[in-house]
Motif scaffolding. Sequence first.
Motif, PDB file in Angstrom:
ATOM      1  N   LYS A 275       7.220  -6.064 -43.112  1.00  0.00           N
ATOM      2  CA  LYS A 275       7.216  -6.719 -41.807  1.00  0.00           C
ATOM      3  C   LYS A 275       7.306  -5.680 -40.691  1.00  0.00           C
ATOM      4  N   PRO A 276       6.431  -5.800 -39.681  1.00  0.00           N
ATOM      5  CA  PRO A 276       6.471  -4.859 -38.558  1.00  0.00           C
ATOM      6  C   PRO A 276       7.613  -5.200 -37.610  1.00  0.00           C
ATOM      7  N   SER A 277       7.968  -4.219 -36.784  1.00  0.00           N
ATOM      8  CA  SER A 277       9.000  -4.465 -35.787  1.00  0.00           C
ATOM      9  C   SER A 277       8.428  -5.358 -34.690  1.00  0.00           C
ATOM     10  N   SER A 278       9.302  -5.891 -33.838  1.00  0.00           N
ATOM     11  CA  SER A 278       8.833  -6.774 -32.770  1.00  0.00           C
ATOM     12  C   SER A 278       7.925  -6.025 -31.803  1.00  0.00           C
ATOM     13  N   GLU A 279       8.156  -4.718 -31.605  1.00  0.00           N
ATOM     14  CA  GLU A 279       7.286  -3.922 -30.745  1.00  0.00           C
ATOM     15  C   GLU A 279       5.886  -3.818 -31.336  1.00  0.00           C
ATOM     16  N   GLU A 280       5.804  -3.630 -32.653  1.00  0.00           N
ATOM     17  CA  GLU A 280       4.502  -3.538 -33.311  1.00  0.00           C
ATOM     18  C   GLU A 280       3.747  -4.861 -33.230  1.00  0.00           C
ATOM     19  N   ILE A 281       4.464  -5.961 -33.334  1.00  0.00           N
ATOM     20  CA  ILE A 281       3.830  -7.276 -33.244  1.00  0.00           C
ATOM     21  C   ILE A 281       3.258  -7.478 -31.846  1.00  0.00           C
ATOM     22  N   GLN A 282       3.973  -7.056 -30.814  1.00  0.00           N
ATOM     23  CA  GLN A 282       3.487  -7.222 -29.451  1.00  0.00           C
ATOM     24  C   GLN A 282       2.240  -6.382 -29.210  1.00  0.00           C
ATOM     25  N   GLU A 283       2.132  -5.226 -29.889  1.00  0.00           N
ATOM     26  CA  GLU A 283       0.978  -4.362 -29.714  1.00  0.00           C
ATOM     27  C   GLU A 283      -0.240  -4.859 -30.486  1.00  0.00           C
ATOM     28  N   THR A 284      -0.040  -5.800 -31.419  1.00  0.00           N
ATOM     29  CA  THR A 284      -1.149  -6.321 -32.208  1.00  0.00           C
ATOM     30  C   THR A 284      -2.140  -7.037 -31.305  1.00  0.00           C
ATOM     31  N   GLN A 285      -3.427  -6.686 -31.474  1.00  0.00           N
ATOM     32  CA  GLN A 285      -4.473  -7.298 -30.658  1.00  0.00           C
ATOM     33  C   GLN A 285      -4.635  -8.761 -31.048  1.00  0.00           C
ATOM     34  N   VAL A 286      -4.666  -9.624 -30.047  1.00  0.00           N
ATOM     35  CA  VAL A 286      -4.867 -11.041 -30.276  1.00  0.00           C
ATOM     36  C   VAL A 286      -6.368 -11.285 -30.337  1.00  0.00           C
ATOM     37  N   MET A 287      -6.825 -11.844 -31.447  1.00  0.00           N
ATOM     38  CA  MET A 287      -8.251 -12.111 -31.611  1.00  0.00           C
ATOM     39  C   MET A 287      -8.553 -13.549 -31.230  1.00  0.00           C
ATOM     40  N   GLU A 288      -9.685 -13.707 -30.589  1.00  0.00           N
ATOM     41  CA  GLU A 288     -10.118 -15.038 -30.179  1.00  0.00           C
ATOM     42  C   GLU A 288     -10.600 -15.806 -31.397  1.00  0.00           C
ATOM     43  N   THR A 289     -10.246 -17.093 -31.466  1.00  0.00           N
ATOM     44  CA  THR A 289     -10.719 -17.936 -32.563  1.00  0.00           C
ATOM     45  C   THR A 289     -11.844 -18.830 -32.079  1.00  0.00           C
ATOM     46  N   VAL A 290     -12.771 -19.096 -32.993  1.00  0.00           N
ATOM     47  CA  VAL A 290     -13.928 -19.937 -32.709  1.00  0.00           C
ATOM     48  C   VAL A 290     -14.109 -20.869 -33.899  1.00  0.00           C
ATOM     49  N   SER A 291     -14.296 -22.150 -33.628  1.00  0.00           N
ATOM     50  CA  SER A 291     -14.518 -23.093 -34.730  1.00  0.00           C
ATOM     51  C   SER A 291     -15.911 -22.874 -35.322  1.00  0.00           C
ATOM     52  N   LYS A 292     -16.099 -23.309 -36.565  1.00  0.00           N
ATOM     53  CA  LYS A 292     -17.419 -23.182 -37.203  1.00  0.00           C
ATOM     54  C   LYS A 292     -18.482 -23.928 -36.412  1.00  0.00           C
ATOM     55  N   THR A 293     -18.121 -25.080 -35.863  1.00  0.00           N
ATOM     56  CA  THR A 293     -19.073 -25.869 -35.080  1.00  0.00           C
ATOM     57  C   THR A 293     -19.511 -25.100 -33.844  1.00  0.00           C
ATOM     58  N   GLU A 294     -18.549 -24.527 -33.131  1.00  0.00           N
ATOM     59  CA  GLU A 294     -18.881 -23.748 -31.936  1.00  0.00           C
ATOM     60  C   GLU A 294     -19.668 -22.498 -32.315  1.00  0.00           C
ATOM     61  N   PHE A 295     -19.283 -21.865 -33.427  1.00  0.00           N
ATOM     62  CA  PHE A 295     -19.996 -20.670 -33.882  1.00  0.00           C
ATOM     63  C   PHE A 295     -21.453 -20.997 -34.184  1.00  0.00           C
ATOM     64  N   LYS A 296     -21.675 -22.113 -34.839  1.00  0.00           N
ATOM     65  CA  LYS A 296     -23.040 -22.513 -35.192  1.00  0.00           C
ATOM     66  C   LYS A 296     -23.890 -22.690 -33.933  1.00  0.00           C
ATOM     67  N   ALA A 297     -23.309 -23.254 -32.900  1.00  0.00           N
ATOM     68  CA  ALA A 297     -24.050 -23.512 -31.668  1.00  0.00           C
ATOM     69  C   ALA A 297     -24.246 -22.251 -30.820  1.00  0.00           C
ATOM     70  N   LYS A 298     -23.310 -21.297 -30.916  1.00  0.00           N
ATOM     71  CA  LYS A 298     -23.344 -20.136 -30.021  1.00  0.00           C
ATOM     72  C   LYS A 298     -23.369 -18.810 -30.777  1.00  0.00           C
ATOM     73  N   ALA A 299     -23.892 -18.789 -31.977  1.00  0.00           N
ATOM     74  CA  ALA A 299     -23.828 -17.583 -32.804  1.00  0.00           C
ATOM     75  C   ALA A 299     -24.439 -16.361 -32.122  1.00  0.00           C
ATOM     76  N   LEU A 300     -25.630 -16.490 -31.596  1.00  0.00           N
ATOM     77  CA  LEU A 300     -26.301 -15.346 -30.986  1.00  0.00           C
ATOM     78  C   LEU A 300     -25.514 -14.825 -29.790  1.00  0.00           C
ATOM     79  N   GLU A 301     -25.011 -15.723 -28.985  1.00  0.00           N
ATOM     80  CA  GLU A 301     -24.201 -15.337 -27.823  1.00  0.00           C
ATOM     81  C   GLU A 301     -22.926 -14.614 -28.272  1.00  0.00           C
ATOM     82  N   LEU A 302     -22.281 -15.134 -29.309  1.00  0.00           N
ATOM     83  CA  LEU A 302     -21.065 -14.499 -29.827  1.00  0.00           C
ATOM     84  C   LEU A 302     -21.364 -13.124 -30.404  1.00  0.00           C
ATOM     85  N   PHE A 303     -22.477 -12.988 -31.148  1.00  0.00           N
ATOM     86  CA  PHE A 303     -22.861 -11.695 -31.712  1.00  0.00           C
ATOM     87  C   PHE A 303     -23.059 -10.657 -30.608  1.00  0.00           C
ATOM     88  N   ARG A 304     -23.772 -11.048 -29.563  1.00  0.00           N
ATOM     89  CA  ARG A 304     -24.025 -10.112 -28.456  1.00  0.00           C
ATOM     90  C   ARG A 304     -22.720  -9.699 -27.786  1.00  0.00           C
TER      91      ARG A 304
END
Length: 97
Positions: free
Chosen positions: A11-40
């Motif tokens: 387990k990382p320290s609380s400082e390490e957790i705060q430094e972790t990059q938050v990644m954006e989530t996308v649903s499969k439905t949204e990904f299917k509709a906007k795949a090319l835009e997301l790739f770019r």
Amino acid sequence: MVILDYDDHMKPSSEEIQETQVMETVSKTEFKAKALELFRGIEQTGESKIITDHGKPTLEIRKLLQDKPDPLTLLRGTVVKFETPHDPVGENDWDLA
């Protein structure tokens, strides 16, 4: 949404957790509709995206980072034996086909 899954002894320290990059989530439905835009967007920004299926993270899409090796580095060590490189090549040294 931040997804962290660690063993207790790792387990990382609380400082390490705060430094972790938050990644954006996308649903499969949204990904299917906007795949090319997301790739770019991923290609331009380098930021990863997490694809979810019914709210559960299933895939991560990120930019591929490839180190292009120096051509001379690739050739290093490929000459097995090179004696007297400055001697002229004689007529008897050539194989006649």
